[in-house]
Design a protein around this motif. Structure first.
Motif, short mmCIF file in Angstrom:
data_model
loop_
_atom_site.label_atom_id
_atom_site.label_comp_id
_atom_site.label_asym_id
_atom_site.label_seq_id
_atom_site.Cartn_x
_atom_site.Cartn_y
_atom_site.Cartn_z
N GLY A 22 -24.79 3.68 1.00
CA GLY A 22 -24.24 3.07 -0.22
C GLY A 22 -23.46 4.07 -1.05
N LEU A 23 -24.06 5.23 -1.30
CA LEU A 23 -23.40 6.25 -2.13
C LEU A 23 -22.15 6.79 -1.44
N ALA A 24 -22.25 7.00 -0.12
CA ALA A 24 -21.12 7.59 0.61
C ALA A 24 -19.93 6.63 0.64
N VAL A 25 -20.19 5.34 0.84
CA VAL A 25 -19.09 4.37 0.87
C VAL A 25 -18.47 4.24 -0.53
N PHE A 26 -19.34 4.21 -1.54
CA PHE A 26 -18.86 4.17 -2.94
C PHE A 26 -17.95 5.37 -3.22
N ALA A 27 -18.43 6.56 -2.82
CA ALA A 27 -17.65 7.78 -3.05
C ALA A 27 -16.35 7.75 -2.25
N LEU A 28 -16.42 7.30 -1.02
CA LEU A 28 -15.22 7.28 -0.17
C LEU A 28 -14.13 6.41 -0.80
N LEU A 29 -14.53 5.22 -1.27
CA LEU A 29 -13.54 4.31 -1.87
C LEU A 29 -12.94 4.93 -3.13
N LEU A 30 -13.80 5.50 -4.00
CA LEU A 30 -13.32 6.09 -5.24
C LEU A 30 -12.44 7.31 -4.99
N TRP A 31 -12.93 8.19 -4.16
CA TRP A 31 -12.22 9.44 -3.91
C TRP A 31 -10.84 9.18 -3.33
N THR A 32 -10.76 8.16 -2.45
CA THR A 32 -9.47 7.87 -1.82
C THR A 32 -8.46 7.36 -2.84
N ALA A 33 -8.95 6.80 -3.94
CA ALA A 33 -8.02 6.34 -4.98
C ALA A 33 -7.31 7.52 -5.65
N TYR A 34 -7.95 8.69 -5.70
CA TYR A 34 -7.34 9.84 -6.41
C TYR A 34 -6.00 10.27 -5.80
N PRO A 35 -5.95 10.54 -4.47
CA PRO A 35 -4.63 10.94 -3.93
C PRO A 35 -3.59 9.83 -4.05
N ILE A 36 -4.04 8.55 -4.03
CA ILE A 36 -3.07 7.45 -4.17
C ILE A 36 -2.48 7.47 -5.58
N ILE A 37 -3.35 7.57 -6.58
CA ILE A 37 -2.88 7.64 -7.97
C ILE A 37 -2.02 8.88 -8.18
N TRP A 38 -2.47 9.99 -7.60
CA TRP A 38 -1.70 11.23 -7.74
C TRP A 38 -0.27 11.03 -7.22
N GLY A 39 -0.17 10.40 -6.05
CA GLY A 39 1.16 10.19 -5.45
C GLY A 39 2.06 9.36 -6.34
N ILE A 40 1.50 8.30 -6.92
CA ILE A 40 2.31 7.37 -7.73
C ILE A 40 2.60 7.96 -9.11
N ALA A 41 1.57 8.50 -9.76
CA ALA A 41 1.73 8.96 -11.15
C ALA A 41 2.23 10.40 -11.23
N GLY A 42 1.41 11.35 -10.76
CA GLY A 42 1.78 12.76 -10.87
C GLY A 42 2.93 13.13 -9.95
N GLY A 43 2.92 12.59 -8.73
CA GLY A 43 3.93 12.95 -7.75
C GLY A 43 5.27 12.27 -7.99
N ALA A 44 5.30 10.94 -7.84
CA ALA A 44 6.57 10.21 -7.98
C ALA A 44 6.90 9.91 -9.45
N ARG A 45 5.97 10.14 -10.35
CA ARG A 45 6.16 9.92 -11.80
C ARG A 45 6.59 8.49 -12.11
N ARG A 46 5.92 7.54 -11.48
CA ARG A 46 6.28 6.15 -11.70
C ARG A 46 5.43 5.45 -12.75
N THR A 47 4.44 6.14 -13.31
CA THR A 47 3.70 5.56 -14.43
C THR A 47 3.86 6.52 -15.60
N ASN A 48 3.59 6.06 -16.81
CA ASN A 48 3.64 7.00 -17.93
C ASN A 48 2.34 7.79 -17.97
N VAL A 49 2.32 8.81 -18.81
CA VAL A 49 1.18 9.73 -18.84
C VAL A 49 -0.09 9.01 -19.31
N ASP A 50 0.04 8.07 -20.26
CA ASP A 50 -1.14 7.36 -20.76
C ASP A 50 -1.80 6.52 -19.67
#
Ligand code: RET
Length: 282
Positions: free
Chosen positions: A207-235
């Motif tokens: 349970g914990l590992a699947v929960f962590a896997l799903l959450l952790w995988t969201a970080y590089p996706i958000i990073w790519g869209i927001a920090g990397g491609a700068r397609r969202t605002n900072v807020d």
């Protein structure tokens, strides 16, 4: 009548300043950082209280879980007070034509404090999963080091040349490979060793590992869209990371500590190691 060309006055070169667009946090982002700080402090207090009646030898998970939210509190305090942040400037990018837009440059606010937080807390989260599953020291250490490399790659990507550069996306790619190494180690070795600990611990670990896997995988996706491609605002970036951080640290921590309390078989005997270190063989 000869003239030396060096004395002929020519047109004076004029420097046209490139206009700069600053992408920085607004009121919403600022408030969100403070609220997250408060929630991390509150969680740290509750985690510390949860270890109240637990003997020191059985406080391993309590100590690690509390440290995780303490580090997050420090990082959010720094970010909310305007520390641990800088601007990364580069020529703007035309998202429609997929070419640089030389008419202006963009300076985006980067909170490097996050990477300091992640570099300290994600190894502790991995350590909890590995201890729970009974993963050996060698594989735990490799997963933790790969994880630190992953976070440093993210930091280099965030602070290196802005824009759509090979450097930025190169670091990001190396970071993603490190992440795959981490998942592979923890999932493979964890699922192998945890079965010896019985059904209850197996189910909790899964349970914990699947929960962590799903959450952790969201970080590089958000990073790519927001920090990397700068397609969202900072807020928006701050809001999304806040939700993820609250789930990955306090919610994960409560799940682990409350289940641990109800399951004596999750106890780990580190007594000898705590007081005497590791014995030599033979
Ligand atoms: C980066 C960019 C480089 C590639 C990868 C990344 C992954 C980050 C992760 C962060 C997890 C953070 C957690 C925080 C807890 O509160 C560094 C964004 C793969 C997985 C769990």
């Amino acid at each position: 009548t000869s003239t030396t060309s060096s004395h002929v006055p020519g047109p004076v070169p004029t420097v046209v300043p490139t206009p700069t667009e600053y992408q920085t946090l607004g009121e919403t982002g600022h408030r969100t950082l403070w609220v997250t700080f408060a929630l991390m402090v509150l969680s740290s207090g509750i985690f510390a209280l949860l270890s109240w009646n637990v003997p020191t030898s059985k406080r391993l998970f309590h100590v690690i879980t509390t440290l995780i939210t303490v580090v997050a509190s420090l990082s959010y305090f720094a970010m909310a007070t305007g520390h641990a942040t800088t601007f990364n400037c580069s020529t703007a990018w035309d998202h429609h034509k997929h070419v640089p837009d030389t008419s202006h440059q963009v300076c985006r606010q980067v909170f490097w404090g996050r990477y300091v937080d992640w570099a300290l807390t994600t190894p502790l989260l991995l350590l909890e999963l590995c201890l729970l599953a009974g993963v050996d020291g060698a594989h735990t250490l490799m997963a933790i080091v790969a994880n630190v490399i992953m976070v440093l790659c993210g930091l280099f990507a965030a602070l290196g040349e802005g824009g759509n550069t090979a450097q930025k996306w190169g670091w990001y790619t190396i970071g993603c490979f490190s992440y795959l190494f981490v998942i592979w180690h923890v999932a493979l070795h964890g699922s192998r060793t945890v079965t010896a600990k019985g059904r209850g611990v197996s189910r909790l670990f899964t349970g914990l590992a699947v929960f962590a896997l799903l959450l952790w995988t969201a970080y590089p996706i958000i990073w790519g869209i927001a920090g990397g491609a700068r397609r969202t605002n900072v807020d928006t970036e701050i809001l999304i990371y806040t939700v993820l951080d609250l789930l990955a640290k306090p919610v994960f921590g409560f799940w682990l500590l409350l289940s641990h309390r109800a399951m004596p078989e999750t106890n780990i005997d580190l007594a000898g190691y705590w007081s005497h270190g590791l014995a030599t063989e033979g």
